[in-house]
Design a protein around this motif. Structure first.
Motif, PDB file in Angstrom:
ATOM      1  N   LEU A  47       5.551  -5.928   6.172  1.00  0.00           N
ATOM      2  CA  LEU A  47       6.261  -4.720   6.312  1.00  0.00           C
ATOM      3  C   LEU A  47       5.365  -3.642   7.258  1.00  0.00           C
ATOM      4  CD1 LEU A  47       7.610  -3.924   2.827  1.00  0.00           C
ATOM      5  CD2 LEU A  47       8.722  -4.903   4.687  1.00  0.00           C
ATOM      6  N   CYS A  48       4.178  -4.050   7.097  1.00  0.00           N
ATOM      7  CA  CYS A  48       3.077  -2.962   7.741  1.00  0.00           C
ATOM      8  C   CYS A  48       3.099  -2.770   9.339  1.00  0.00           C
ATOM      9  CB  CYS A  48       1.774  -2.898   7.260  1.00  0.00           C
ATOM     10  SG  CYS A  48       0.544  -1.774   7.699  1.00  0.00           S
ATOM     11  N   ILE A  49       3.243  -1.534   9.795  1.00  0.00           N
ATOM     12  CA  ILE A  49       3.625  -1.432  11.153  1.00  0.00           C
ATOM     13  C   ILE A  49       2.366  -0.586  11.687  1.00  0.00           C
ATOM     14  CG2 ILE A  49       6.053  -1.731  11.279  1.00  0.00           C
ATOM     15  CD1 ILE A  49       6.021   1.411  11.722  1.00  0.00           C
ATOM     16  N   ALA A  50       1.154  -0.475  10.941  1.00  0.00           N
ATOM     17  CA  ALA A  50      -0.094   0.370  11.071  1.00  0.00           C
ATOM     18  C   ALA A  50      -0.499   0.169  12.693  1.00  0.00           C
ATOM     19  CB  ALA A  50      -0.764   0.217  10.161  1.00  0.00           C
ATOM     20  N   GLY A  51      -0.333  -1.172  13.017  1.00  0.00           N
ATOM     21  CA  GLY A  51      -0.963  -1.337  14.414  1.00  0.00           C
ATOM     22  C   GLY A  51      -0.270  -0.624  15.441  1.00  0.00           C
ATOM     23  N   GLU A  52       0.871  -0.449  15.444  1.00  0.00           N
ATOM     24  CA  GLU A  52       1.783   0.277  16.256  1.00  0.00           C
ATOM     25  C   GLU A  52       1.637   1.792  16.071  1.00  0.00           C
ATOM     26  OE1 GLU A  52       6.232  -1.727  16.771  1.00  0.00           O
ATOM     27  OE2 GLU A  52       5.101  -2.337  14.931  1.00  0.00           O
ATOM     28  N   ILE A  53       1.253   2.189  14.873  1.00  0.00           N
ATOM     29  CA  ILE A  53       1.272   3.518  14.516  1.00  0.00           C
ATOM     30  C   ILE A  53      -0.157   3.875  15.402  1.00  0.00           C
ATOM     31  CG2 ILE A  53       0.609   5.374  12.985  1.00  0.00           C
ATOM     32  CD1 ILE A  53       2.606   3.685  11.103  1.00  0.00           C
ATOM     33  N   LEU A  54      -1.141   3.258  15.132  1.00  0.00           N
ATOM     34  CA  LEU A  54      -2.487   3.428  15.741  1.00  0.00           C
ATOM     35  C   LEU A  54      -2.528   3.411  17.122  1.00  0.00           C
ATOM     36  CD1 LEU A  54      -4.433   1.309  13.063  1.00  0.00           C
ATOM     37  CD2 LEU A  54      -4.320   3.810  13.323  1.00  0.00           C
ATOM     38  N   ASP A  81       8.296   5.897  10.521  1.00  0.00           N
ATOM     39  CA  ASP A  81       9.143   4.885  10.985  1.00  0.00           C
ATOM     40  C   ASP A  81       9.002   3.639  10.390  1.00  0.00           C
ATOM     41  OD1 ASP A  81       9.917   6.427  13.134  1.00  0.00           O
ATOM     42  OD2 ASP A  81       8.336   5.720  14.483  1.00  0.00           O
ATOM     43  N   CYS A  82       8.105   3.545   9.566  1.00  0.00           N
ATOM     44  CA  CYS A  82       7.717   2.309   8.705  1.00  0.00           C
ATOM     45  C   CYS A  82       9.032   2.258   7.505  1.00  0.00           C
ATOM     46  CB  CYS A  82       6.378   2.526   8.279  1.00  0.00           C
ATOM     47  SG  CYS A  82       6.070   1.008   6.935  1.00  0.00           S
ATOM     48  N   VAL A  83       9.429   1.072   7.198  1.00  0.00           N
ATOM     49  CA  VAL A  83      10.512   0.925   6.069  1.00  0.00           C
ATOM     50  C   VAL A  83       9.846   1.123   4.749  1.00  0.00           C
ATOM     51  CG1 VAL A  83      12.230  -0.314   7.260  1.00  0.00           C
ATOM     52  CG2 VAL A  83      10.552  -1.537   6.183  1.00  0.00           C
ATOM     53  N   ALA A  84       8.762   0.585   4.636  1.00  0.00           N
ATOM     54  CA  ALA A  84       7.760   1.065   3.407  1.00  0.00           C
ATOM     55  C   ALA A  84       7.389   2.295   3.036  1.00  0.00           C
ATOM     56  CB  ALA A  84       6.486  -0.169   3.370  1.00  0.00           C
ATOM     57  N   PHE A  85       7.179   3.058   4.087  1.00  0.00           N
ATOM     58  CA  PHE A  85       6.400   4.333   3.838  1.00  0.00           C
ATOM     59  C   PHE A  85       7.081   5.144   2.895  1.00  0.00           C
ATOM     60  CE2 PHE A  85       6.254   9.044   4.941  1.00  0.00           C
ATOM     61  CZ  PHE A  85       4.864   9.050   5.114  1.00  0.00           C
ATOM     62  N   GLY A  86       6.209   5.411   1.874  1.00  0.00           N
ATOM     63  CA  GLY A  86       6.684   6.228   0.636  1.00  0.00           C
ATOM     64  C   GLY A  86       7.484   5.555  -0.540  1.00  0.00           C
ATOM     65  N   GLU A 101       7.627   1.252  -0.872  1.00  0.00           N
ATOM     66  CA  GLU A 101       6.630   0.129  -1.570  1.00  0.00           C
ATOM     67  C   GLU A 101       5.256   0.638  -0.961  1.00  0.00           C
ATOM     68  OE1 GLU A 101       9.056  -0.353   0.574  1.00  0.00           O
ATOM     69  OE2 GLU A 101      10.335  -2.167   0.037  1.00  0.00           O
ATOM     70  N   CYS A 102       5.088   1.569   0.032  1.00  0.00           N
ATOM     71  CA  CYS A 102       3.656   1.812   0.388  1.00  0.00           C
ATOM     72  C   CYS A 102       3.439   3.109  -0.037  1.00  0.00           C
ATOM     73  CB  CYS A 102       3.425   1.368   1.641  1.00  0.00           C
ATOM     74  SG  CYS A 102       1.635   1.810   2.364  1.00  0.00           S
ATOM     75  N   MET A 103       2.464   3.589  -0.800  1.00  0.00           N
ATOM     76  CA  MET A 103       2.123   4.816  -1.204  1.00  0.00           C
ATOM     77  C   MET A 103       0.514   4.869  -1.569  1.00  0.00           C
ATOM     78  SD  MET A 103       5.044   6.381  -3.774  1.00  0.00           S
ATOM     79  CE  MET A 103       5.649   5.224  -4.639  1.00  0.00           C
ATOM     80  N   PRO A 136      -1.332   1.041  -1.826  1.00  0.00           N
ATOM     81  CA  PRO A 136      -1.063   1.036  -0.398  1.00  0.00           C
ATOM     82  C   PRO A 136      -0.992  -0.614  -0.057  1.00  0.00           C
ATOM     83  CG  PRO A 136      -3.513   1.196  -0.922  1.00  0.00           C
ATOM     84  CD  PRO A 136      -2.699   1.134  -2.108  1.00  0.00           C
ATOM     85  N   LEU A 137      -0.037  -0.492   1.175  1.00  0.00           N
ATOM     86  CA  LEU A 137       0.239  -2.133   1.584  1.00  0.00           C
ATOM     87  C   LEU A 137      -0.622  -2.111   2.918  1.00  0.00           C
ATOM     88  CD1 LEU A 137       3.987  -2.792   1.789  1.00  0.00           C
ATOM     89  CD2 LEU A 137       2.098  -3.567   0.167  1.00  0.00           C
ATOM     90  N   GLY A 138      -1.104  -1.181   3.544  1.00  0.00           N
ATOM     91  CA  GLY A 138      -1.806  -1.217   4.717  1.00  0.00           C
ATOM     92  C   GLY A 138      -3.093   0.130   4.495  1.00  0.00           C
ATOM     93  N   ALA A 139      -4.033  -0.194   5.526  1.00  0.00           N
ATOM     94  CA  ALA A 139      -5.235   0.828   5.406  1.00  0.00           C
ATOM     95  C   ALA A 139      -4.925   2.040   5.672  1.00  0.00           C
ATOM     96  CB  ALA A 139      -6.429   0.232   6.397  1.00  0.00           C
ATOM     97  N   THR A 140      -3.841   2.534   6.728  1.00  0.00           N
ATOM     98  CA  THR A 140      -3.735   3.693   7.277  1.00  0.00           C
ATOM     99  C   THR A 140      -3.158   4.507   6.074  1.00  0.00           C
ATOM    100  OG1 THR A 140      -1.713   2.747   7.995  1.00  0.00           O
ATOM    101  CG2 THR A 140      -3.483   3.530   9.590  1.00  0.00           C
ATOM    102  N   MET A 141      -2.488   4.022   4.856  1.00  0.00           N
ATOM    103  CA  MET A 141      -2.115   4.948   3.691  1.00  0.00           C
ATOM    104  C   MET A 141      -3.462   5.159   2.761  1.00  0.00           C
ATOM    105  SD  MET A 141       0.291   6.251   2.323  1.00  0.00           S
ATOM    106  CE  MET A 141       2.068   5.702   2.700  1.00  0.00           C
ATOM    107  N   VAL A 142      -4.551   4.561   2.891  1.00  0.00           N
ATOM    108  CA  VAL A 142      -5.608   5.052   1.965  1.00  0.00           C
ATOM    109  C   VAL A 142      -6.456   5.871   2.575  1.00  0.00           C
ATOM    110  CG1 VAL A 142      -7.753   3.451   1.187  1.00  0.00           C
ATOM    111  CG2 VAL A 142      -5.669   2.122   1.382  1.00  0.00           C
ATOM    112  N   ALA A 191      -3.439   7.925   9.402  1.00  0.00           N
ATOM    113  CA  ALA A 191      -1.996   8.730   9.728  1.00  0.00           C
ATOM    114  C   ALA A 191      -1.056   8.619   8.522  1.00  0.00           C
ATOM    115  CB  ALA A 191      -1.396   8.361  11.140  1.00  0.00           C
ATOM    116  N   CYS A 192      -0.749   7.392   7.896  1.00  0.00           N
ATOM    117  CA  CYS A 192       0.067   7.171   6.756  1.00  0.00           C
ATOM    118  C   CYS A 192      -0.059   8.249   5.552  1.00  0.00           C
ATOM    119  CB  CYS A 192       0.363   5.788   6.581  1.00  0.00           C
ATOM    120  SG  CYS A 192       1.194   4.741   7.866  1.00  0.00           S
ATOM    121  N   ALA A 193      -1.430   8.275   5.402  1.00  0.00           N
ATOM    122  CA  ALA A 193      -1.797   8.912   4.291  1.00  0.00           C
ATOM    123  C   ALA A 193      -1.750  10.339   4.555  1.00  0.00           C
ATOM    124  CB  ALA A 193      -3.224   8.636   3.975  1.00  0.00           C
TER     125      ALA A 193
END
Ligand code: SF4
Lengths: 82, 363
Positions: free
Chosen positions: B312-319, B327-332, B334-336, B340-346, B351-353
């Motif tokens: 699900l993680c689109i962190a690469g495109e965000i970065l 834009d990520c379907v998991a944001f807020g 599955e991913c909090m 966290p599903l990806g490092a950008t939420m940690v 940016a996700c955090a």
């Protein structure tokens, strides 16, 4: 971890293998390594990254850029008042 | 404190934003490279105060976010060994590997320690001669001086049970990769002030010219950030592509030569994979072969790593500034931050955090 924090050098210790200093971060004092800033003196402000001082903050440059900003803003106010 | 309060003055910040609004005549996309700046922008609401012509996209400058999954999995494998004390910067502990994170290794009995400075890890090695002490040496140009000094120190003191797991990345090759991509939208850059404090900015004029993109070296306080944006907008509107130093109190053209020299003594350039983005040529640093004895990858047999990233993680495109966290379907969902599903939420630089914490795109 990547964020640098500005602090003031309050004490320098040259007695160990590495040049160390006590840094005051607005009331919190921590140790930092001064090896990369041989010219640093007590009273200087510096940016600390993971326990290392990496650049000195220039008071002159700080004052100059603030003056420049004030100029931009005042200019704008003056133009706006016309 | 001196050098901080003036740069947080709301009136001055508003004044510069007004000046940006008066200067801008059309749409521009700017990227702040550094995740610390992403957080400052969202926290102070700068993104919402800017005229709508200016869009900020968020760059890859979050060391925790771009450390490749293989390297996290390697760290986890080493940290789980019984005779190892694994030392890390705090923000790495909750970064998800393929199946675990460092926290869960610690909960399962692994000796994982958070340190403030890599010199602390050398000290731990001296105090525990019967253990292998491994430090997770990650980061950009800002942590490299500290990390290489720890190796030099261990070498000088004859500390034989200290090694580092290196995952170092460099900003200039990343700006090449972003600007050279056919999908690139970025028209101006806020360069990471503290990376430039170490490295100077002599590497950037060629990049600015090559891609015809202006850049401004930018600090981290609100006033620094809006100044960096203004410097970009002024150049874009005037059709100029220079490097402007909007953070002169901390950054010089040459940077910190002593630090650059020490880095060059211990590290050499290498190709490096960025999590979610892929391999960027010459974008990393690794230990020189003279320092093999301090290279954790050489000391521990942890090569056969297969990785498993969340699909699900689109962190690469965000970065790379191509997408935003919401834009990520998991944001807020599955991913909090707690899960966290990806490092950008940690990370405090992810940016996700930042979007989650300050309520951008969360209902
Ligand atoms: S919200 Fe989570 S899953 Fe989505 S891109 Fe960000 S870190 Fe990855």
């Amino acid at each position: 971890m990547c964020l640098g924090v500005p602090g003031k050098i309050i004490e320098i210790d040259d007695s160990k293998e590495l040049r160390m200093a006590k840094i005051d971060f607005g009331g919190i004092v921590r140790e930092a390594c001064l090896e990369y800033l041989p010219e640093a003196k007590v009273g200087d402000y510096t940016i600390i990254h993971v326990g290392f001082a990496l650049s000195l903050l220039s008071e002159e440059e700080a004052m100059e850029s603030l003056a420049m900003i004030r100029e931009i803003i005042n200019l704008e106010e003056e133009l706006g008042e016309e | 404190m001196k050098y901080i309060s003036e740069y947080r003055n709301a009136d001055l910040v508003r004044g510069v934003i007004d000046e940006i609004a008066r200067t801008v005549t059309r749409d521009w996309v700017l990227m702040e490279i550094c995740g610390g700046q992403t957080h400052a922008i969202v926290r102070h609401g700068i993104d919402q105060l800017l005229p709508e012509e200016i869009e900020l996209v968020h760059g890859p400058g979050c060391p925790v976010c771009v450390t490749p999954l293989e390297q996290i999995d390697r760290a986890l494998a080493i940290a789980a060994k019984p005779d190892v004390i694994f030392c890390s910067y705090g923000d790495m502990l909750r970064v998800p590997g393929s199946s675990d994170d460092l926290f869960s290794i610690r909960a399962a009995g692994g000796d994982v320690r958070v340190i403030y400075s890599p010199l602390d890890a050398v000290k731990i090695a001296q105090e525990n001669p019967d253990k292998e002490v491994v430090f997770f040496a990650i980061g950009f140009e800002t942590t490299a001086p500290a990390n290489v000094m720890s190796v030099m120190q261990a070498k000088m003191l004859g500390v034989r049970n200290y090694s580092i797991l290196v995952s170092h990345v460099r900003v200039p090759p990343a700006t090449h990769a972003i600007l050279g991509s056919p999908e690139n939208r970025v028209q101006g850059f806020l360069l990471a002030g503290h990376v430039c404090a170490v490295m100077g900015y002599w590497e950037y004029p060629d990049i600015a010219k090559k891609y015809d993109v202006p850049m401004a070296i930018t600090g981290f306080e609100p006033l620094d950030i809006v100044q960096g944006i203004l410097a970009n907008v002024q150049q874009l509107e005037a059709g100029r592509t220079d490097i402007e130093n909007a953070y002169p109190r901390a950054v010089t053209f040459e940077g910190n030569k002593a630090a650059q020299n020490m880095i060059a003594k211990v590290f050499r350039e290498c190709d490096r994979k960025w999590r979610g983005i892929g391999t960027i040529p010459t974008s990393g640093w690794e230990l020189r072969p003279e320092f093999d004895a301090f290279n954790a990858e050489k000391r521990f047999d942890v090569d056969a790593i297969t990785t498993d990233e969340s699909p699900l993680c689109i962190a690469g495109e965000i970065l790379q500034g191509l997408k935003k966290p919401h834009d990520c379907v998991a944001f807020g969902k599955e991913c909090m931050p707690e899960n966290p599903l990806g490092a950008t939420m940690v990370s405090t630089e992810g940016a996700c955090a930042a979007y989650y914490k300050y309520g951008r795109g969360v209902e």
